[in-house]
Motif scaffolding. Structure first.
Motif, short mmCIF file in Angstrom:
data_model
loop_
_atom_site.label_atom_id
_atom_site.label_comp_id
_atom_site.label_asym_id
_atom_site.label_seq_id
_atom_site.Cartn_x
_atom_site.Cartn_y
_atom_site.Cartn_z
N PRO A 58 2.49 2.42 5.05
CA PRO A 58 2.98 3.65 4.43
C PRO A 58 4.46 3.62 4.06
O PRO A 58 4.88 4.34 3.15
CB PRO A 58 2.69 4.73 5.47
CG PRO A 58 2.00 4.09 6.60
CD PRO A 58 1.89 2.63 6.35
N ASP A 59 5.25 2.77 4.71
CA ASP A 59 6.68 2.67 4.38
C ASP A 59 6.90 2.14 2.96
O ASP A 59 7.96 2.37 2.37
CB ASP A 59 7.40 1.76 5.37
CG ASP A 59 7.42 2.32 6.79
OD1 ASP A 59 7.13 3.53 6.95
OD2 ASP A 59 7.71 1.55 7.72
N GLU A 60 5.93 1.45 2.42
CA GLU A 60 6.05 0.86 1.08
C GLU A 60 5.69 1.85 -0.03
O GLU A 60 5.94 1.60 -1.20
CB GLU A 60 5.16 -0.38 0.97
CG GLU A 60 5.59 -1.55 1.84
CD GLU A 60 6.91 -2.14 1.39
OE1 GLU A 60 7.01 -2.58 0.23
OE2 GLU A 60 7.85 -2.18 2.21
N VAL A 61 5.10 2.97 0.33
CA VAL A 61 4.62 3.94 -0.65
C VAL A 61 5.75 4.48 -1.52
O VAL A 61 5.57 4.70 -2.73
CB VAL A 61 3.83 5.09 0.04
CG1 VAL A 61 3.53 6.21 -0.93
CG2 VAL A 61 2.53 4.53 0.63
N SER A 62 6.93 4.68 -0.96
CA SER A 62 8.04 5.21 -1.76
C SER A 62 8.40 4.28 -2.92
O SER A 62 8.77 4.73 -3.99
CB SER A 62 9.26 5.48 -0.89
OG SER A 62 9.80 4.27 -0.38
N LYS A 63 8.28 2.97 -2.71
CA LYS A 63 8.52 2.02 -3.80
C LYS A 63 7.49 2.20 -4.91
O LYS A 63 7.82 2.16 -6.09
CB LYS A 63 8.42 0.57 -3.31
CG LYS A 63 9.52 0.13 -2.43
CD LYS A 63 9.27 -1.30 -2.03
CE LYS A 63 10.21 -1.71 -0.93
NZ LYS A 63 9.96 -3.06 -0.49
N ILE A 64 6.26 2.37 -4.50
CA ILE A 64 5.18 2.52 -5.47
C ILE A 64 5.36 3.83 -6.24
O ILE A 64 5.13 3.89 -7.45
CB ILE A 64 3.80 2.45 -4.79
CG1 ILE A 64 3.66 1.10 -4.07
CG2 ILE A 64 2.69 2.63 -5.80
CD1 ILE A 64 2.49 1.00 -3.12
N HIS A 80 -3.00 3.23 -3.33
CA HIS A 80 -4.13 3.38 -2.42
C HIS A 80 -4.12 2.28 -1.35
O HIS A 80 -4.33 2.56 -0.17
CB HIS A 80 -5.43 3.35 -3.23
CG HIS A 80 -6.67 3.36 -2.41
ND1 HIS A 80 -6.95 4.34 -1.49
CD2 HIS A 80 -7.71 2.49 -2.36
CE1 HIS A 80 -8.11 4.07 -0.92
NE2 HIS A 80 -8.58 2.96 -1.42
N ASP A 81 -3.87 1.04 -1.76
CA ASP A 81 -3.87 -0.08 -0.83
C ASP A 81 -2.80 0.07 0.26
O ASP A 81 -3.06 -0.18 1.43
CB ASP A 81 -3.63 -1.41 -1.56
CG ASP A 81 -4.79 -1.79 -2.47
OD1 ASP A 81 -5.89 -1.21 -2.33
OD2 ASP A 81 -4.58 -2.67 -3.32
N PHE A 82 -1.61 0.46 -0.13
CA PHE A 82 -0.51 0.51 0.81
C PHE A 82 -0.43 1.81 1.61
O PHE A 82 0.18 1.84 2.68
CB PHE A 82 0.83 0.23 0.10
CG PHE A 82 1.09 -1.24 -0.06
CD1 PHE A 82 1.79 -1.95 0.90
CD2 PHE A 82 0.61 -1.91 -1.16
CE1 PHE A 82 2.01 -3.31 0.77
CE2 PHE A 82 0.82 -3.27 -1.32
CZ PHE A 82 1.54 -3.98 -0.35
N ILE A 115 6.35 -2.36 -12.80
CA ILE A 115 7.44 -2.64 -11.88
C ILE A 115 7.25 -1.78 -10.65
O ILE A 115 7.13 -0.56 -10.74
CB ILE A 115 8.81 -2.31 -12.51
CG1 ILE A 115 9.00 -3.08 -13.81
CG2 ILE A 115 9.94 -2.60 -11.52
CD1 ILE A 115 10.14 -2.56 -14.67
N ILE A 116 7.22 -2.42 -9.48
CA ILE A 116 7.19 -1.71 -8.21
C ILE A 116 8.38 -2.23 -7.40
O ILE A 116 8.42 -3.41 -7.03
CB ILE A 116 5.87 -1.95 -7.44
CG1 ILE A 116 4.67 -1.46 -8.26
CG2 ILE A 116 5.93 -1.27 -6.08
CD1 ILE A 116 3.33 -1.81 -7.65
N SER A 117 9.33 -1.36 -7.20
CA SER A 117 10.55 -1.74 -6.49
C SER A 117 11.42 -0.51 -6.26
O SER A 117 11.34 0.46 -7.02
CB SER A 117 11.34 -2.77 -7.31
OG SER A 117 12.61 -3.03 -6.74
N ASP A 118 12.29 -0.61 -5.25
CA ASP A 118 13.30 0.43 -5.06
C ASP A 118 14.31 0.39 -6.20
O ASP A 118 15.03 1.36 -6.42
CB ASP A 118 14.05 0.22 -3.74
CG ASP A 118 13.21 0.62 -2.54
OD1 ASP A 118 12.38 1.54 -2.67
OD2 ASP A 118 13.38 0.01 -1.47
N ARG A 119 14.36 -0.71 -6.92
CA ARG A 119 15.34 -0.90 -7.99
C ARG A 119 14.64 -0.97 -9.36
O ARG A 119 15.04 -1.72 -10.24
CB ARG A 119 16.15 -2.17 -7.72
CG ARG A 119 16.93 -2.06 -6.42
CD ARG A 119 17.63 -3.34 -6.05
NE ARG A 119 18.64 -3.72 -7.04
CZ ARG A 119 19.28 -4.88 -7.01
NH1 ARG A 119 19.06 -5.75 -6.05
NH2 ARG A 119 20.16 -5.16 -7.95
#
Length: 167
Positions: free
Chosen positions: A128-134, A121-123, A149-153
């Protein structure tokens, strides 16, 4: 008179020891490996990681922000650590808490899942570019540990955390 003075001194000494013991309870217990797991994950991520800050159970900053971050009582845990980017420009996060009671992990998991939703919700409106990580983020439970864990990895980080907690 001397007996009364000695008795008063003994009572004062016992009270002082009790206060010191209670103050020491905030320290990370020897069997809590959450800090080591976060450090191992950060090492695996390398220098280019957006995670540049780690705070751990027993540190004032961790305890001051615990209820804001997780929305449950710090009394429910006996250890933990969080890694995040200090600039706030990234959703990346590794949070691990060690439940004080193994029966409490299910409840703690709910709070960590709520944190993941809150980050979404925050991002969503902020970056919005960070949403895919979430969206790739996860909450997992292993033994008495609950981690977010929130990360591309996220897969690699989860494996590193589990490896460290099992060693």
């Amino acid at each position: 008179m001397r007996f009364k003075l000695k008795k008063t001194a003994a009572v004062a000494a016992v009270m002082l020891l009790a206060v010191l013991f209670a103050a020491g309870c905030g320290e990370q217990p020897a069997d809590d490996r959450s800090g080591q797991a976060v450090e191992a994950a950060m090492k695996m991520l390398g220098e280019n990681s957006k995670l540049d800050t780690v705070v751990s159970y027993g540190e004032e900053l961790y305890e001051d922000n615990f209820s804001k971050l997780y929305n449950f009582s710090i009394d429910d845990v006996c250890g933990g650590a969080i890694a995040y980017g200090s600039d706030g420009g990234s959703a990346d996060e590794i949070s691990i808490v060690c439940a004080a009671d193994s029966n409490g992990t299910a409840e703690i998991r709910k709070y960590m899942e709520a944190r993941l939703e809150q980050r979404m919700h925050d991002f969503a409106g902020y970056m919005p570019d960070e949403v895919s990580k979430i969206e790739k983020g996860r909450v997992a439970v292993m033994k008495r540990y609950v981690f977010l864990i929130i990360s591309d990895r996220a897969d690699e980080i989860e494996n590193e955390i589990k490896k460290t907690l099992n060693s």
